[in-house]
Design a protein around this motif. Structure first.
Motif, PDB file in Angstrom:
ATOM      1  N   HIS A 179       0.831  -1.210   0.000  1.00 21.63           N
ATOM      2  CA  HIS A 179       0.000   0.000   0.000  1.00 21.63           C
ATOM      3  C   HIS A 179       0.865   1.259   0.000  1.00 21.63           C
ATOM      4  O   HIS A 179       0.521   2.252  -0.643  1.00 21.63           O
ATOM      5  N   LEU A 180       1.950   1.215   0.704  1.00 18.86           N
ATOM      6  CA  LEU A 180       2.858   2.365   0.754  1.00 18.86           C
ATOM      7  C   LEU A 180       3.375   2.685  -0.647  1.00 18.86           C
ATOM      8  O   LEU A 180       3.349   3.835  -1.085  1.00 18.86           O
ATOM      9  N   ARG A 181       3.778   1.673  -1.337  1.00 22.29           N
ATOM     10  CA  ARG A 181       4.270   1.865  -2.711  1.00 22.29           C
ATOM     11  C   ARG A 181       3.120   2.260  -3.646  1.00 22.29           C
ATOM     12  O   ARG A 181       3.275   3.151  -4.484  1.00 22.29           O
ATOM     13  N   TYR A 182       1.978   1.600  -3.506  1.00 26.98           N
ATOM     14  CA  TYR A 182       0.819   1.885  -4.344  1.00 26.98           C
ATOM     15  C   TYR A 182       0.409   3.357  -4.226  1.00 26.98           C
ATOM     16  O   TYR A 182       0.177   4.030  -5.237  1.00 26.98           O
ATOM     17  N   LEU A 183       0.304   3.856  -3.008  1.00 28.65           N
ATOM     18  CA  LEU A 183      -0.092   5.246  -2.804  1.00 28.65           C
ATOM     19  C   LEU A 183       0.886   6.202  -3.477  1.00 28.65           C
ATOM     20  O   LEU A 183       0.485   7.175  -4.121  1.00 28.65           O
ATOM     21  N   ARG A 184       2.150   5.922  -3.333  1.00 24.15           N
ATOM     22  CA  ARG A 184       3.175   6.788  -3.937  1.00 24.15           C
ATOM     23  C   ARG A 184       3.094   6.755  -5.458  1.00 24.15           C
ATOM     24  O   ARG A 184       3.066   7.797  -6.116  1.00 24.15           O
ATOM     25  N   GLU A 185       3.019   5.566  -6.016  1.00 22.73           N
ATOM     26  CA  GLU A 185       3.034   5.434  -7.466  1.00 22.73           C
ATOM     27  C   GLU A 185       1.767   5.973  -8.120  1.00 22.73           C
ATOM     28  O   GLU A 185       1.833   6.575  -9.191  1.00 22.73           O
ATOM     29  N   THR A 186       0.607   5.762  -7.515  1.00 24.77           N
ATOM     30  CA  THR A 186      -0.636   6.255  -8.122  1.00 24.77           C
ATOM     31  C   THR A 186      -0.723   7.780  -8.084  1.00 24.77           C
ATOM     32  O   THR A 186      -1.475   8.364  -8.860  1.00 24.77           O
ATOM     33  N   ARG A 187       0.030   8.391  -7.216  1.00 30.82           N
ATOM     34  CA  ARG A 187       0.064   9.854  -7.144  1.00 30.82           C
ATOM     35  C   ARG A 187       1.269  10.427  -7.881  1.00 30.82           C
ATOM     36  O   ARG A 187       1.518  11.623  -7.842  1.00 30.82           O
ATOM     37  N   HIS A 188       2.034   9.544  -8.529  1.00 29.52           N
ATOM     38  CA  HIS A 188       3.208   9.944  -9.316  1.00 29.52           C
ATOM     39  C   HIS A 188       4.195  10.745  -8.477  1.00 29.52           C
ATOM     40  O   HIS A 188       4.702  11.794  -8.893  1.00 29.52           O
ATOM     41  N   ILE A 189       4.454  10.230  -7.285  1.00 26.49           N
ATOM     42  CA  ILE A 189       5.404  10.861  -6.375  1.00 26.49           C
ATOM     43  C   ILE A 189       6.688  10.037  -6.387  1.00 26.49           C
ATOM     44  O   ILE A 189       6.645   8.808  -6.305  1.00 26.49           O
ATOM     45  N   LYS A 190       7.796  10.691  -6.483  1.00 24.48           N
ATOM     46  CA  LYS A 190       9.088   9.997  -6.455  1.00 24.48           C
ATOM     47  C   LYS A 190       9.504   9.723  -5.011  1.00 24.48           C
ATOM     48  O   LYS A 190       9.138  10.466  -4.103  1.00 24.48           O
ATOM     49  N   GLN A 191      10.253   8.661  -4.854  1.00 24.81           N
ATOM     50  CA  GLN A 191      10.758   8.333  -3.524  1.00 24.81           C
ATOM     51  C   GLN A 191      11.533   9.499  -2.931  1.00 24.81           C
ATOM     52  O   GLN A 191      11.440   9.767  -1.733  1.00 24.81           O
ATOM     53  N   ALA A 247      11.093  11.176   0.690  1.00 26.27           N
ATOM     54  CA  ALA A 247      12.264  11.189   1.570  1.00 26.27           C
ATOM     55  C   ALA A 247      12.511  12.603   2.098  1.00 26.27           C
ATOM     56  O   ALA A 247      12.775  12.786   3.287  1.00 26.27           O
ATOM     57  N   ALA A 248      12.384  13.589   1.237  1.00 30.86           N
ATOM     58  CA  ALA A 248      12.573  14.978   1.663  1.00 30.86           C
ATOM     59  C   ALA A 248      11.506  15.378   2.680  1.00 30.86           C
ATOM     60  O   ALA A 248      11.814  16.032   3.681  1.00 30.86           O
ATOM     61  N   LEU A 249      10.268  14.967   2.459  1.00 28.97           N
ATOM     62  CA  LEU A 249       9.184  15.260   3.399  1.00 28.97           C
ATOM     63  C   LEU A 249       9.475  14.664   4.774  1.00 28.97           C
ATOM     64  O   LEU A 249       9.184  15.261   5.799  1.00 28.97           O
ATOM     65  N   LEU A 250      10.068  13.471   4.775  1.00 28.37           N
ATOM     66  CA  LEU A 250      10.357  12.762   6.021  1.00 28.37           C
ATOM     67  C   LEU A 250      11.731  13.099   6.592  1.00 28.37           C
ATOM     68  O   LEU A 250      12.099  12.599   7.655  1.00 28.37           O
ATOM     69  N   HIS A 251      12.509  13.902   5.870  1.00 28.60           N
ATOM     70  CA  HIS A 251      13.865  14.278   6.292  1.00 28.60           C
ATOM     71  C   HIS A 251      14.780  13.061   6.416  1.00 28.60           C
ATOM     72  O   HIS A 251      15.509  12.904   7.394  1.00 28.60           O
ATOM     73  N   VAL A 252      14.688  12.178   5.402  1.00 35.49           N
ATOM     74  CA  VAL A 252      15.559  11.002   5.333  1.00 35.49           C
ATOM     75  C   VAL A 252      16.134  10.923   3.924  1.00 35.49           C
ATOM     76  O   VAL A 252      15.656  11.596   3.012  1.00 35.49           O
ATOM     77  N   ALA A 253      17.134  10.085   3.736  1.00 34.33           N
ATOM     78  CA  ALA A 253      17.703   9.868   2.410  1.00 34.33           C
ATOM     79  C   ALA A 253      16.739   9.052   1.550  1.00 34.33           C
ATOM     80  O   ALA A 253      15.924   8.289   2.071  1.00 34.33           O
ATOM     81  N   GLN A 254      16.855   9.199   0.236  1.00 34.64           N
ATOM     82  CA  GLN A 254      15.998   8.435  -0.680  1.00 34.64           C
ATOM     83  C   GLN A 254      16.180   6.937  -0.465  1.00 34.64           C
ATOM     84  O   GLN A 254      15.217   6.182  -0.479  1.00 34.64           O
ATOM     85  N   ASN A 255      17.397   6.516  -0.234  1.00 31.40           N
ATOM     86  CA  ASN A 255      17.674   5.104  -0.007  1.00 31.40           C
ATOM     87  C   ASN A 255      16.962   4.605   1.261  1.00 31.40           C
ATOM     88  O   ASN A 255      16.470   3.484   1.299  1.00 31.40           O
ATOM     89  N   THR A 256      16.903   5.438   2.261  1.00 30.07           N
ATOM     90  CA  THR A 256      16.198   5.080   3.496  1.00 30.07           C
ATOM     91  C   THR A 256      14.719   4.887   3.207  1.00 30.07           C
ATOM     92  O   THR A 256      14.107   3.898   3.634  1.00 30.07           O
ATOM     93  N   TYR A 257      14.136   5.816   2.446  1.00 29.15           N
ATOM     94  CA  TYR A 257      12.717   5.670   2.112  1.00 29.15           C
ATOM     95  C   TYR A 257      12.480   4.394   1.311  1.00 29.15           C
ATOM     96  O   TYR A 257      11.515   3.670   1.551  1.00 29.15           O
ATOM     97  N   SER A 258      13.355   4.108   0.374  1.00 25.99           N
ATOM     98  CA  SER A 258      13.238   2.877  -0.421  1.00 25.99           C
ATOM     99  C   SER A 258      13.225   1.651   0.491  1.00 25.99           C
ATOM    100  O   SER A 258      12.445   0.717   0.291  1.00 25.99           O
ATOM    101  N   GLN A 259      14.067   1.680   1.500  1.00 25.01           N
ATOM    102  CA  GLN A 259      14.131   0.554   2.428  1.00 25.01           C
ATOM    103  C   GLN A 259      12.894   0.485   3.326  1.00 25.01           C
ATOM    104  O   GLN A 259      12.537  -0.601   3.782  1.00 25.01           O
ATOM    105  N   TYR A 260      12.222   1.593   3.562  1.00 28.02           N
ATOM    106  CA  TYR A 260      10.933   1.554   4.266  1.00 28.02           C
ATOM    107  C   TYR A 260       9.926   0.760   3.431  1.00 28.02           C
ATOM    108  O   TYR A 260       9.228  -0.110   3.939  1.00 28.02           O
ATOM    109  N   GLU A 261       9.858   1.076   2.136  1.00 27.82           N
ATOM    110  CA  GLU A 261       8.884   0.419   1.265  1.00 27.82           C
ATOM    111  C   GLU A 261       9.131  -1.088   1.172  1.00 27.82           C
ATOM    112  O   GLU A 261       8.183  -1.855   1.087  1.00 27.82           O
TER     113      GLU A 261
END
Length: 73
Positions: free
Chosen positions: A5-17, A21-35
């Motif tokens: 669902h985390l990935r689905y929500l991001r992709e259906t809204r055409h949001i990049k990781q 990541a910037a919204l959460l104040h983490v690195a893109q790689n960190t966000y990828s590892q969350y998903e």
């Protein structure tokens, strides 16, 4: 565990990781590892994502198929 669902929500809204990541104040790689479930989602991250997507934490964690947020009390 992959949080579909985390990935689905991001992709259906055409949001990049990187954007989330910037919204959460983490690195893109960190966000990828969350998903992908390689890094555990903290309560703070879950709360921010649920607010951002206007959904419940349970939906983000694939514990329900209902994306509606819980009513605030």
């Amino acid at each position: 565990m992959i949080y579909r669902h985390l990935r689905y929500l991001r992709e259906t809204r055409h949001i990049k990781q990187a954007e989330l990541a910037a919204l959460l104040h983490v690195a893109q790689n960190t966000y990828s590892q969350y998903e992908t479930g390689k890094i555990a989602l903290t309560a703070e991250v879950l709360e921010r994502l649920a607010d951002f997507y206007h959904t419940s934490v349970d939906y983000l964690l694939d514990r329900t198929e209902n994306p509606a947020p819980y009513p605030r009390q």
